[in-house]
Design a protein around this motif. Structure first.
Motif, PDB file in Angstrom:
ATOM      1  N   SER A 223      28.006  40.395   3.315  1.00  0.00           N
ATOM      2  CA  SER A 223      26.540  41.210   3.938  1.00  0.00           C
ATOM      3  C   SER A 223      27.464  41.921   5.279  1.00  0.00           C
ATOM      4  CB  SER A 223      25.543  40.263   3.819  1.00  0.00           C
ATOM      5  OG  SER A 223      25.630  39.220   4.960  1.00  0.00           O
ATOM      6  N   LYS A 224      27.760  40.742   6.149  1.00  0.00           N
ATOM      7  CA  LYS A 224      28.785  41.301   7.603  1.00  0.00           C
ATOM      8  C   LYS A 224      29.340  42.404   7.283  1.00  0.00           C
ATOM      9  CE  LYS A 224      29.016  38.899  10.952  1.00  0.00           C
ATOM     10  NZ  LYS A 224      27.698  39.054  11.973  1.00  0.00           N
ATOM     11  N   VAL A 225      29.871  42.296   6.248  1.00  0.00           N
ATOM     12  CA  VAL A 225      30.826  43.474   5.722  1.00  0.00           C
ATOM     13  C   VAL A 225      29.943  45.083   5.959  1.00  0.00           C
ATOM     14  CG1 VAL A 225      32.898  44.469   4.843  1.00  0.00           C
ATOM     15  CG2 VAL A 225      33.354  42.497   5.282  1.00  0.00           C
ATOM     16  N   ILE A 226      29.607  44.269   5.114  1.00  0.00           N
ATOM     17  CA  ILE A 226      28.707  45.986   5.077  1.00  0.00           C
ATOM     18  C   ILE A 226      27.868  46.184   5.676  1.00  0.00           C
ATOM     19  CG2 ILE A 226      26.273  46.825   3.374  1.00  0.00           C
ATOM     20  CD1 ILE A 226      27.145  44.550   1.178  1.00  0.00           C
ATOM     21  N   ASP A 227      26.951  45.291   6.565  1.00  0.00           N
ATOM     22  CA  ASP A 227      26.449  46.088   7.886  1.00  0.00           C
ATOM     23  C   ASP A 227      26.617  46.241   9.409  1.00  0.00           C
ATOM     24  OD1 ASP A 227      23.940  44.881   5.891  1.00  0.00           O
ATOM     25  OD2 ASP A 227      24.352  42.979   7.879  1.00  0.00           O
ATOM     26  N   TYR A 228      28.238  45.940   8.992  1.00  0.00           N
ATOM     27  CA  TYR A 228      29.533  46.637  10.100  1.00  0.00           C
ATOM     28  C   TYR A 228      29.973  47.842   9.542  1.00  0.00           C
ATOM     29  CZ  TYR A 228      34.315  46.810  12.074  1.00  0.00           C
ATOM     30  OH  TYR A 228      34.682  47.392  13.590  1.00  0.00           O
ATOM     31  N   CYS A 229      29.902  47.912   7.909  1.00  0.00           N
ATOM     32  CA  CYS A 229      30.889  49.830   7.761  1.00  0.00           C
ATOM     33  C   CYS A 229      29.499  50.124   7.759  1.00  0.00           C
ATOM     34  CB  CYS A 229      31.281  48.925   6.637  1.00  0.00           C
ATOM     35  SG  CYS A 229      33.122  48.466   6.792  1.00  0.00           S
ATOM     36  N   GLU A 230      28.337  49.833   7.701  1.00  0.00           N
ATOM     37  CA  GLU A 230      27.048  50.713   7.625  1.00  0.00           C
ATOM     38  C   GLU A 230      27.386  51.588   8.655  1.00  0.00           C
ATOM     39  OE1 GLU A 230      26.057  52.295   4.994  1.00  0.00           O
ATOM     40  OE2 GLU A 230      26.779  51.719   3.551  1.00  0.00           O
ATOM     41  N   ASN A 231      26.540  50.277   9.816  1.00  0.00           N
ATOM     42  CA  ASN A 231      26.494  50.917  11.245  1.00  0.00           C
ATOM     43  C   ASN A 231      27.320  51.895  11.264  1.00  0.00           C
ATOM     44  OD1 ASN A 231      24.533  49.567  11.504  1.00  0.00           O
ATOM     45  ND2 ASN A 231      25.417  47.975  12.168  1.00  0.00           N
ATOM     46  N   ILE A 232      28.566  51.686  11.106  1.00  0.00           N
ATOM     47  CA  ILE A 232      29.672  52.699  11.738  1.00  0.00           C
ATOM     48  C   ILE A 232      29.890  54.563  10.708  1.00  0.00           C
ATOM     49  CG2 ILE A 232      32.013  53.279  11.345  1.00  0.00           C
ATOM     50  CD1 ILE A 232      32.554  50.368  12.248  1.00  0.00           C
ATOM     51  N   ALA A 233      29.517  54.275   9.593  1.00  0.00           N
ATOM     52  CA  ALA A 233      29.247  55.238   8.715  1.00  0.00           C
ATOM     53  C   ALA A 233      28.198  56.483   8.741  1.00  0.00           C
ATOM     54  CB  ALA A 233      29.033  54.831   7.431  1.00  0.00           C
ATOM     55  N   GLU A 234      26.975  55.653   9.503  1.00  0.00           N
ATOM     56  CA  GLU A 234      25.976  56.210  10.218  1.00  0.00           C
ATOM     57  C   GLU A 234      26.018  56.530  11.395  1.00  0.00           C
ATOM     58  OE1 GLU A 234      22.058  57.431  10.365  1.00  0.00           O
ATOM     59  OE2 GLU A 234      23.184  56.107   8.137  1.00  0.00           O
ATOM     60  N   SER A 235      26.769  55.829  11.988  1.00  0.00           N
ATOM     61  CA  SER A 235      27.103  56.839  13.893  1.00  0.00           C
ATOM     62  C   SER A 235      28.134  58.068  13.250  1.00  0.00           C
ATOM     63  CB  SER A 235      28.272  56.179  14.278  1.00  0.00           C
ATOM     64  OG  SER A 235      29.275  55.698  13.832  1.00  0.00           O
ATOM     65  N   LEU A 236      29.171  58.295  12.059  1.00  0.00           N
ATOM     66  CA  LEU A 236      29.918  59.512  11.917  1.00  0.00           C
ATOM     67  C   LEU A 236      29.395  60.909  11.151  1.00  0.00           C
ATOM     68  CD1 LEU A 236      32.896  57.313  10.455  1.00  0.00           C
ATOM     69  CD2 LEU A 236      32.809  58.091  12.901  1.00  0.00           C
ATOM     70  N   LYS A 237      28.326  60.930  10.973  1.00  0.00           N
ATOM     71  CA  LYS A 237      27.157  61.813  10.171  1.00  0.00           C
ATOM     72  C   LYS A 237      27.843  63.026  10.531  1.00  0.00           C
ATOM     73  CE  LYS A 237      23.706  59.601   7.543  1.00  0.00           C
ATOM     74  NZ  LYS A 237      22.977  59.316   6.648  1.00  0.00           N
TER      75      LYS A 237
END
Length: 430
Positions: free
Chosen positions: A14-28
């Motif tokens: 879950s830590k990897v998922i949350d970390y990566c999802e936040n980054i992906a959101e910032s790149l839209k």
């Protein structure tokens, strides 16, 4: 639908998922700009196919000599239209990018000529072709010499060195667009345009070739739009869209393409022979898909840069730089870091996910190489893949991903593997 659950089933915490999802959101917003370039290039390919009168008959198979292969000939017309060249050679008989470059170089040089690189030493596999490293059948054995000048420390062109390096023997200038296994930056089409203009001011009749591997469809323009005599690439990279099962292309002036065709086939045969062997539909469809697939791979590269730069690793290009190919370099300064990353990429594959990549001696490379590539097309580096030489500074080169979602999964799985192997701590994921 719960994305977190399915990522968890794949082994990502879950830590990897949350970390990566936040980054992906910032790149839209940035991804939207990539999609606009992909849309332009998609329409360019469709128009070329329409203008060349691509038909159902073009998808049919030929065997034997391949005389009158309308599909093959029309496909080469499509490539020429997309790249704005006089002609193109697009063949299943070209087995890889290095082979395509070899055909172009041998076809367009003669004994006593010199090949010059203004952007440093070419990629490892081309060094044996040139004879920089001794190899049977190299250009050096046929009396063709090679010279080069490195880029300056700030990444700019060494104009004085280039001027001194080009001489009366210089027949062909080769420009490698992508970084290869070096630490230099990938060249933009604008930089290539400036370089070509400068080279022409020194020697106007020199042949200029661009190794276009990994760069197709990343920008709206290609090197042949800014003065290159020919561009060369592989169909198991961007131009094949992950669908072409094999092949390469050479697009350029009629003379350059004819010279290359003589070397691929035989003098006098040129482009007349070469059966499609049932591959035509796959080559057409791959080229059609190329712009979207290249965009997905580019998004994955940007995502990887952001994920690893925030963790303190050296990445090139960095997280905000403009992109000119689909390759992302990440430096670990540790051989185990390279191995761990590649094993994570392999774990994300749809094919051979159970395999564990190991460094090994590979034909064409001086150092041991580790390669992660669970691919539908063997060795296809436009599919999710990563590789690197086991040598200082221990950099891995990540590329590919037929879809953004698979590329994203690959980066996430690589990070999970790094955590599992102790190279990254969960506490760093903030």
């Amino acid at each position: 639908m719960n994305l977190k659950n399915i990522y968890g089933e794949l082994g990502i915490c879950s830590k990897v998922i949350d970390y990566c999802e936040n980054i992906a959101e910032s790149l839209k917003d940035r991804f939207y700009e990539i999609d606009k370039v992909a849309e332009y290039n998609q329409l360019k390919v469709v128009k070329a196919m329409q203008d060349a009168h691509t038909s159902a008959e073009c998808m049919l198979e030929t065997t034997g000599y391949g005389y009158n292969d309308i599909g093959r000939d029309t496909l080469e017309e499509v490539y020429a239209k997309v790249f704005h060249t006089e002609d193109a050679l697009v063949r299943s008989q070209i087995i890889c990018g290095t082979h395509a470059l070899t055909v172009a170089l041998f076809g367009n040089t003669r004994p006593g000529d010199e090949i010059f690189s203004p952007v440093g030493m070419p990629y490892d596999t081309l060094q044996e072709v040139l004879g920089v490293r001794e190899a049977r059948g190299s250009l050096k054995e046929y009396g063709v010499s090679f010279n080069y000048v490195d880029l300056l420390p700030d990444g700019s062109f060494d104009l004085e060195g280039i001027k001194n390096g080009i001489n009366e023997k210089t027949k062909l200038v080769t420009i490698q667009r992508s970084r290869g296994y070096s630490d230099r930056h990938t060249l933009s089409v604008n930089e290539i345009a400036e370089l070509i203009k400068y080279i022409r001011s020194i020697k106007s009749d020199v042949t200029i070739m661009v190794d276009n591997c990994y760069g197709e469809f990343i920008e709206e323009l290609e090197p042949t739009d800014v003065g290159a005599d020919m561009i060369v690439g592989s169909l198991i990279k961007n131009a094949g869209g992950g669908i072409a099962p094999v092949g390469g292309y050479i697009a350029g002036t009629k003379e350059c393409v004819a010279n290359a065709a003589c070397r691929l086939a035989a003098p006098g045969l040129e482009k007349e022979l070469g059966p499609s062997l049932g591959n035509n539909r796959l080559l057409y469809q791959g080229f059609f898909m190329g712009p979207q697939v290249a965009a997905s791979a580019e998004k994955g590269a940007i995502f990887a840069a952001n994920v690893y730069e925030r963790l303190g690793f050296d990445v090139a290009p960095d997280s905000i730089e403009d992109r000119h190919d689909v390759i992302q370099a990440i430096t670990f300064h540790n051989p185990q870091g390279v191995i761990s990353f590649c094993r994570g990429i392999q774990r994300a594959a749809a094919v051979d996910a159970f395999a564990a990549p190991e460094p090994t001696k590979t034909p064409g490379y001086e150092s041991e190489i580790i390669m992660a590539a669970g691919c539908f097309i063997q060795g296809s580096s436009i599919e999710l893949s990563a590789d690197g030489p086991l040598r200082e500074p221990y950099t891995v080169f990540f590329q590919g991903g037929l879809t953004w979602y698979h590329s994203k999964l690959g980066v996430m799985m690589s990070l999970q593997q790094m955590i599992d192997d102790g190279f990254v701590k969960k506490e760093q994921l903030i």
